[in-house]
Design a protein around this motif. Structure first.
Motif, PDB file in Angstrom:
ATOM      1  N   GLY A  14       0.749  -1.255   0.000  1.00 12.89           N
ATOM      2  CA  GLY A  14       0.000   0.000   0.000  1.00 12.89           C
ATOM      3  C   GLY A  14       0.779   1.305   0.000  1.00 12.89           C
ATOM      4  N   GLU A  15       2.133   1.246  -0.108  1.00 10.68           N
ATOM      5  CA  GLU A  15       2.856   2.513  -0.168  1.00 10.68           C
ATOM      6  C   GLU A  15       2.336   3.337  -1.355  1.00 10.68           C
ATOM      7  N   HIS A  16       2.427   4.612  -1.270  1.00 15.09           N
ATOM      8  CA  HIS A  16       1.895   5.592  -2.237  1.00 15.09           C
ATOM      9  C   HIS A  16       0.361   5.637  -2.207  1.00 15.09           C
ATOM     10  N   ALA A  17      -0.304   4.466  -2.236  1.00 15.94           N
ATOM     11  CA  ALA A  17      -1.772   4.486  -2.218  1.00 15.94           C
ATOM     12  C   ALA A  17      -2.267   5.096  -0.895  1.00 15.94           C
ATOM     13  N   VAL A  18      -1.503   4.857   0.219  1.00 24.08           N
ATOM     14  CA  VAL A  18      -1.937   5.402   1.521  1.00 24.08           C
ATOM     15  C   VAL A  18      -1.971   6.935   1.504  1.00 24.08           C
ATOM     16  N   VAL A  19      -1.141   7.534   0.658  1.00 24.30           N
ATOM     17  CA  VAL A  19      -1.115   9.003   0.559  1.00 24.30           C
ATOM     18  C   VAL A  19      -2.481   9.514   0.067  1.00 24.30           C
ATOM     19  N   TYR A  20      -3.216   8.663  -0.647  1.00 26.54           N
ATOM     20  CA  TYR A  20      -4.535   9.038  -1.191  1.00 26.54           C
ATOM     21  C   TYR A  20      -5.673   8.367  -0.426  1.00 26.54           C
ATOM     22  N   ALA A 119       6.824  14.515   5.971  1.00 23.19           N
ATOM     23  CA  ALA A 119       7.043  13.292   6.755  1.00 23.19           C
ATOM     24  C   ALA A 119       5.857  12.342   6.680  1.00 23.19           C
ATOM     25  N   SER A 120       6.130  11.067   7.059  1.00 28.54           N
ATOM     26  CA  SER A 120       5.075  10.062   7.060  1.00 28.54           C
ATOM     27  C   SER A 120       4.683   9.756   8.507  1.00 28.54           C
ATOM     28  N   THR A 121       3.378   9.785   8.797  1.00 28.11           N
ATOM     29  CA  THR A 121       2.933   9.437  10.158  1.00 28.11           C
ATOM     30  C   THR A 121       3.151   7.940  10.400  1.00 28.11           C
ATOM     31  N   THR A 242       9.659  -1.797  -1.352  1.00 32.36           N
ATOM     32  CA  THR A 242       9.051  -1.365  -0.098  1.00 32.36           C
ATOM     33  C   THR A 242       9.388   0.097   0.124  1.00 32.36           C
ATOM     34  N   GLY A 243       8.370   0.908   0.461  1.00 28.32           N
ATOM     35  CA  GLY A 243       8.609   2.339   0.643  1.00 28.32           C
ATOM     36  C   GLY A 243       8.410   3.090  -0.660  1.00 28.32           C
ATOM     37  N   ALA A 244       9.097   4.215  -0.764  1.00 29.67           N
ATOM     38  CA  ALA A 244       8.795   5.138  -1.857  1.00 29.67           C
ATOM     39  C   ALA A 244       9.273   4.693  -3.228  1.00 29.67           C
ATOM     40  N   GLY A 245      10.285   3.815  -3.292  1.00 29.46           N
ATOM     41  CA  GLY A 245      10.813   3.373  -4.589  1.00 29.46           C
ATOM     42  C   GLY A 245      11.742   4.394  -5.215  1.00 29.46           C
TER      43      GLY A 245
END
Ligand code: MEV
Length: 289
Positions: A14-20, A119-121, A242-245
């Motif tokens: 779910g990385e990136h998708a969580v931002v939306y 930052a990421s929570t 995993t993470g931002a790529g």
């Protein structure tokens, strides 16, 4: 003198998708960062803006010693771990009385300031509470821990989370009809994978799908593709960024017997392999001699 440690983290899905606002799952992993804080008449100057931020937040001065088992700049949450461990050690040494929630939220504030609002929570939450965490919009819920054999492959290619998040945002603005369905699909993958923790083959399959969707979002990198393919060929159930790529790390879920083979395959691609599993502890007090 007080010594506290905090774990690193990986995004399972779910990385990136969580931002939306889509769901994602992150997990604390075993390599930890250890921070010792001591009241001192001649405090040493912290070399890190995160550590300076911690002393400023708590309104005290002291000496600090950091020992890290976590590769830095690899997308494994090392800045969040150092911030959470430092705040926890200051909190203890100076008897300040912050709760865990207050530590997590102060750590997020410090990361946000140092990283200029980006930052990421998730990173600070996972470093503080440990375990496996389901992220849905602004809420985070700890899931029952699952012990899985993971190999992290650090590509040693530097990357910027802020840049990658910005790039996905630009692509979404330009092609909403393409990018929104990809983000929706990542959310679906996360929700489906939640039912397969006890079925590693299926879980690995979802990791592979998530990886392909991340590549479609443009956050792949040739070095990451190489690691993912090497891990799968060496027997991993599944492997993904995993993470931002754009650099940083991949994770591979492995049968126990294939762990070292997968690690060897990753290292033969000039990357660093870390054999790991879930860390159910978050910030933790360590015994001091
Ligand atoms: C970075 O580790 C994960 C992203 O989803 C950013 C974030 O969650 O803040 C790319």
């Amino acid at each position: 003198m007080a010594t506290w440690s905090a774990p690193g983290k990986v995004f399972l899905f779910g990385e990136h998708a969580v931002v939306y606002g889509k769901p994602g799952v992150a997990m604390a992993i075993k390599p930890r960062i250890y921070v010792t804080v001591r009241k001192s008449r001649n405090p040493t100057r912290a070399k890190s803006p995160y550590i300076e931020g911690c002393f400023r937040e708590m309104g005290v001065r002291g000496s600090v010693y950091v020992r890290s088992m976590l590769p830095s700049s690899s997308g494994l949450g090392s800045s969040a771990a150092v911030t959470v461990a430092t705040l926890s050690a200051i909190n203890d040494e100076f008897r300040i009385g912050y709760s865990r929630d207050e530590i997590a939220s102060a750590a997020y504030g410090i990361e946000k300031k140092v990283q200029k609002g980006k930052a990421s929570t998730t990173d600070t939450y996972v470093a503080t509470f440990g375990g496996m965490v389901l992220i849905t919009g602004d809420s985070k819920r700890r899931l029952p821990p699952v012990n899985m054999h993971l190999v992290v492959g650090c590509s040693q290619v530097s990357h910027s989370t802020a840049k990658m998040v910005g790039q996905v945002g630009d692509m979404r603005n330009k092609h909403p009809g393409i990018v929104n369905p990809i983000l929706d699909a990542i959310g679906e993958v996360t929700m489906s994978a939640l039912h397969t923790f006890a079925k590693p083959k299926e879980f690995g399959c979802y990791m592979d799908i998530n990886h392909a969707l991340l590549e479609a979002l443009g956050v792949g990198h040739p070095a990451l593709t190489r690691l993912v393919l090497a891990a799968r060929a060496a027997g991993a159930y599944g492997a993904k960024i995993t993470g931002a790529g754009g650099g940083g790390s991949i994770i591979a879920l492995c049968p126990k017997r294939a762990k070292s083979r997968v690690a060897g395959a990753i290292e033969s691609c000039d990357a660093r392999a870390v054999l790991t599993t879930i860390d159910t502890d978050g910030a933790r007090k360590e015994r001091t001699a």
